[in-house]
Design a protein around this motif. Sequence first.
Motif, mmCIF file in Angstrom:
data_model
loop_
_atom_site.group_PDB
_atom_site.id
_atom_site.type_symbol
_atom_site.label_atom_id
_atom_site.label_comp_id
_atom_site.label_asym_id
_atom_site.label_seq_id
_atom_site.Cartn_x
_atom_site.Cartn_y
_atom_site.Cartn_z
ATOM 1 N N ILE A 39 0.805 -1.232 0.000
ATOM 2 C CA ILE A 39 0.000 0.000 0.000
ATOM 3 C C ILE A 39 0.838 1.282 0.000
ATOM 4 N N ARG A 42 2.703 3.340 -5.172
ATOM 5 C CA ARG A 42 1.584 3.852 -5.952
ATOM 6 C C ARG A 42 1.945 3.981 -7.421
ATOM 7 N N GLN A 53 -6.340 3.667 -5.707
ATOM 8 C CA GLN A 53 -5.326 3.452 -4.671
ATOM 9 C C GLN A 53 -5.440 4.502 -3.575
ATOM 10 N N TRP A 57 -6.397 2.892 -0.195
ATOM 11 C CA TRP A 57 -5.205 2.662 0.623
ATOM 12 C C TRP A 57 -4.901 3.792 1.603
ATOM 13 N N SER A 74 3.672 7.353 1.220
ATOM 14 C CA SER A 74 3.647 6.487 0.047
ATOM 15 C C SER A 74 4.446 7.165 -1.049
ATOM 16 N N LEU A 138 -5.527 -4.953 -4.995
ATOM 17 C CA LEU A 138 -6.248 -3.853 -5.635
ATOM 18 C C LEU A 138 -5.939 -3.731 -7.123
ATOM 19 N N GLU A 139 -4.667 -3.818 -7.453
ATOM 20 C CA GLU A 139 -4.276 -3.645 -8.852
ATOM 21 C C GLU A 139 -4.804 -4.793 -9.721
#
Length: 188
Positions: A39, A42, A53, A57, A74, A138-139
């Motif tokens: 996470i 990005r 994201q 996240w 991030s 997620l991706e």
Amino acid sequence: MGLPAGHHQVLHHAPDNPTQRNKDQLIRAAVKFLDTDTICYRVEEPETLVELQKNEWDPILEWAERRFGVEIGSSTSILGPSIPARTREVLASHLASYSTWALQGIEFVVAQLKSMLLTLGLLDLRLTVEQAVLLSRLEEEYQIQKWGNVEWAHDYELQELRARTAAGTLFVHLCSESTGVKHKLPQE
């Protein structure tokens, strides 16, 4: 009811601690995962995934920073964010409150989710297993929504990951419960 499928994988690794690592080594290995935490990495494009994201996240990242009083951040750089030394120390001392057995379970879950932060969210009951697994993928989930996928393969993979994550989390909770229970003998 029994343990979820996948529990044998956790239990299989636990009894003998095959790597013979002590508590400090287990903690260091878990904290090292912060460097490549899912996470924290990005994308810069496409815009829709960038947004996804951020929306999904960021709340976890912000929760972890508040909960532990640390900075994480991030980055879109291939090197990832630079995690302050103090953050590592704080999280290491939090992990030190767990038993060696529990730490093996934690490391197992971190490896499944490829995220120390999602694992902490799970252990703190901030996230369910389903949420944590979805956030860790997620991706992939985004790509599937966009391009479609081989249905059964994806479902099987998702179920497997959920089962392993649930088993590892349950294992940590069970280890933590048992160390916290003190049996009092009745007084004569």
